[in-house]
Design a protein around this motif. Structure first.
Motif, mmCIF file in Angstrom:
data_model
loop_
_atom_site.group_PDB
_atom_site.id
_atom_site.type_symbol
_atom_site.label_atom_id
_atom_site.label_comp_id
_atom_site.label_asym_id
_atom_site.label_seq_id
_atom_site.Cartn_x
_atom_site.Cartn_y
_atom_site.Cartn_z
ATOM 1 N N ASP A 1 6.910 -35.193 -112.668
ATOM 2 C CA ASP A 1 6.287 -34.726 -113.900
ATOM 3 C C ASP A 1 5.247 -35.718 -114.414
ATOM 4 O OD1 ASP A 1 7.807 -32.194 -114.638
ATOM 5 O OD2 ASP A 1 9.462 -33.600 -114.319
ATOM 6 N N LEU A 2 5.526 -37.003 -114.283
ATOM 7 C CA LEU A 2 4.584 -38.025 -114.752
ATOM 8 C C LEU A 2 4.591 -39.197 -113.784
ATOM 9 C CD1 LEU A 2 2.654 -38.873 -117.107
ATOM 10 C CD2 LEU A 2 4.590 -40.143 -118.052
ATOM 11 N N ALA A 3 3.402 -39.618 -113.371
ATOM 12 C CA ALA A 3 3.277 -40.735 -112.433
ATOM 13 C C ALA A 3 2.401 -41.822 -113.036
ATOM 14 C CB ALA A 3 2.666 -40.263 -111.115
ATOM 15 N N SER B 1 11.187 -35.887 -114.044
ATOM 16 C CA SER B 1 11.102 -36.904 -112.998
ATOM 17 C C SER B 1 9.841 -37.754 -113.184
ATOM 18 C CB SER B 1 11.089 -36.263 -111.611
ATOM 19 O OG SER B 1 10.009 -35.354 -111.492
ATOM 20 N N PHE B 2 9.981 -39.057 -112.985
ATOM 21 C CA PHE B 2 8.898 -40.013 -113.181
ATOM 22 C C PHE B 2 8.723 -40.845 -111.910
ATOM 23 C CE2 PHE B 2 10.306 -38.729 -117.276
ATOM 24 C CZ PHE B 2 9.272 -38.922 -118.168
ATOM 25 N N LEU B 3 7.472 -41.203 -111.628
ATOM 26 C CA LEU B 3 7.156 -41.923 -110.404
ATOM 27 C C LEU B 3 6.347 -43.167 -110.747
ATOM 28 C CD1 LEU B 3 7.493 -41.545 -107.311
ATOM 29 C CD2 LEU B 3 5.250 -40.432 -107.314
ATOM 30 N N LEU B 4 6.797 -44.330 -110.250
ATOM 31 C CA LEU B 4 6.149 -45.606 -110.540
ATOM 32 C C LEU B 4 5.654 -46.243 -109.248
ATOM 33 C CD1 LEU B 4 5.456 -47.982 -112.444
ATOM 34 C CD2 LEU B 4 7.801 -48.803 -112.122
ATOM 35 N N GLY B 5 4.341 -46.410 -109.126
ATOM 36 C CA GLY B 5 3.757 -47.079 -107.974
ATOM 37 C C GLY B 5 3.164 -48.412 -108.370
ATOM 38 N N GLY B 6 3.138 -49.346 -107.431
ATOM 39 C CA GLY B 6 2.578 -50.663 -107.708
ATOM 40 C C GLY B 6 3.538 -51.763 -107.312
ATOM 41 N N LEU C 1 4.394 -34.141 -122.894
ATOM 42 C CA LEU C 1 5.079 -33.613 -121.712
ATOM 43 C C LEU C 1 5.952 -32.415 -122.079
ATOM 44 C CD1 LEU C 1 6.131 -36.911 -119.886
ATOM 45 C CD2 LEU C 1 4.360 -35.285 -119.196
ATOM 46 N N ARG C 2 6.533 -32.453 -123.271
ATOM 47 C CA ARG C 2 7.368 -31.337 -123.717
ATOM 48 C C ARG C 2 6.531 -30.086 -124.000
ATOM 49 N NH1 ARG C 2 11.066 -34.918 -127.804
ATOM 50 N NH2 ARG C 2 12.919 -35.157 -126.473
ATOM 51 N N ALA C 3 5.323 -30.301 -124.534
ATOM 52 C CA ALA C 3 4.536 -29.173 -125.038
ATOM 53 C C ALA C 3 3.478 -28.662 -124.069
ATOM 54 C CB ALA C 3 3.862 -29.586 -126.352
#
Length: 364
Positions: free
Chosen positions: A189-191, A219-224, A317-319
């Protein structure tokens, strides 16, 4: 043909080197104007073991050992150039390299300091009257170019003795960053993509980890590089270093991609990260933390979502209705392609260099 000697962190590797894509975009586009550029980069921080690209045909690249002897050898090459550029944050003996490069520059050469982290550089100079760059600005540096910063950075540099300061903003290399098919590896949903840095951690916690805790069903995704996978919320998946070749898929696949400016960059404003243009160029629905000057690059609410705090991220994200993310991404891509590519920046820089190189040659 103008010969340019460019001393930077790395053109070949983005590993612990956020300036890599900026250098690639600027230099490739500038080379198209007929300039011959040689990029000098030290073999430090395992960058050469983590190359993203092979040496390109639009620029000569010289990789030198991280030793004082090798530094002096490559600095002596500055004598052959019409334009000599020393960038900030090279990563090995930056002060020594600055002195050596400028001392070796030919008498008529245009001498440039290119700052890719103006907030940090300015803070160091303001805190130390004996800072090497600060002492050299008035009479040994002809021109300061910056990664961004607008009038606040220009005024600060002039206040410290710079003859001239011109921002050359980040932009899009459309041949490298563009829409691609979604990749299940990056579905979320958010990266957010960014290396762990001291003046970024608190803002990542506020704008990324806090919304993740508030929205456990998303779901969240963290790169780095540098993030501790064991210290993040359970619904955050850590990827580690994301290769440049995967950036398009990383941008296209998530529902929303988040940009979080470092605290120092956000405070000054007018400093869009390379990620802003890369994500928009891929057609991503981009959300960014607020910083002054956003509207110069993308229109809030139509071409980019803007969050002033973590609660704004959560509420958005909710709206966010189905389909709106795609529409925002399409509008952002169109705006960036029309106004903010590296071809646009290269035209600006080519005119700037041409005017000053011609001016330096005129007395002779």
């Amino acid at each position: 043909m103008t010969r340019i000697a460019f001393y930077g962190s790395s053109l070949l590797s983005s590993y612990w080197n956020g300036a890599a894509t900026y250098y690639r975009g600027i230099i490739q586009a500038l080379a198209a104007h007929g300039h011959h550029i040689t990029f000098y980069e030290p073999d430090v921080y395992d960058r050469q073991a983590n190359r993203d690209i092979d040496p390109p045909d639009w620029c000569d690249v010289v990789v030198y050992e991280g030793t004082p002897e090798a530094l002096k050898r490559v600095a002596a090459e500055a004598a052959k150039a019409d334009v000599v550029v020393k960038a900030s944050g090279v990563g090995f003996e930056d002060d020594v390299l600055l002195r050596e490069v400028m001392a070796n520059a030919a008498p008529g050469a245009l001498k440039i300091f290119w700052d890719v982290d103006a907030p940090a550089t300015l803070a160091a100079m303001q805190a130390n009257p004996d800072d090497v760059l600060r002492r050299m600005l008035p009479d040994q540096i002809d021109l300061v170019l910056t990664y961004g910063g607008g009038d606040p950075v220009i005024d600060a540099y002039r206040g410290l003795g710079a003859r001239e300061c011109v921002p050359i903003y980040n932009a899009l290399d459309a041949s490298t960053h563009h829409p691609v098919p979604p990749d299940p590896r990056f579905d979320c949903d958010l990266a957010f993509l960014g290396n762990r840095l001291p003046d970024r951690e608190a803002r990542v916690d506020q704008f990324f980890f806090a919304p993740a805790r508030e929205l456990p069903s998303l779901s969240f995704l963290l790169g780095g590089s540098g993030w501790d996978a064991g210290a993040v919320p359970e619904n955050v998946r850590c990827l580690g270093h994301v290769r440049t070749a995967d950036h398009n898929a990383f941008n296209v696949t998530p529902r929303v991609v988040l940009n979080i400016a470092r605290e120092s960059m956000a405070a000054i404003g007018f400093s869009p990260a390379t990620r802003v243009f890369e994500a928009a160029g891929a057609g991503a629905c981009l959300m960014t933390d607020y910083w002054e000057g956003i509207e110069l690059f993308l229109k809030p609410g139509e071409e980019v979502l803007v969050a002033r705090d973590g609660q704004d991220v959560t509420d958005c994200l909710r709206a966010l209705p189905p389909g709106r993310d795609e529409a925002i991404g399409e509008r952002a891509r169109a705006r960036i392609l029309s106004e903010h590519t590296y071809a646009h920046r290269a035209r600006q820089l080519d005119a700037l260099l041409g005017e000053r190189v011609r001016g330096a040659e005129a007395p002779a």
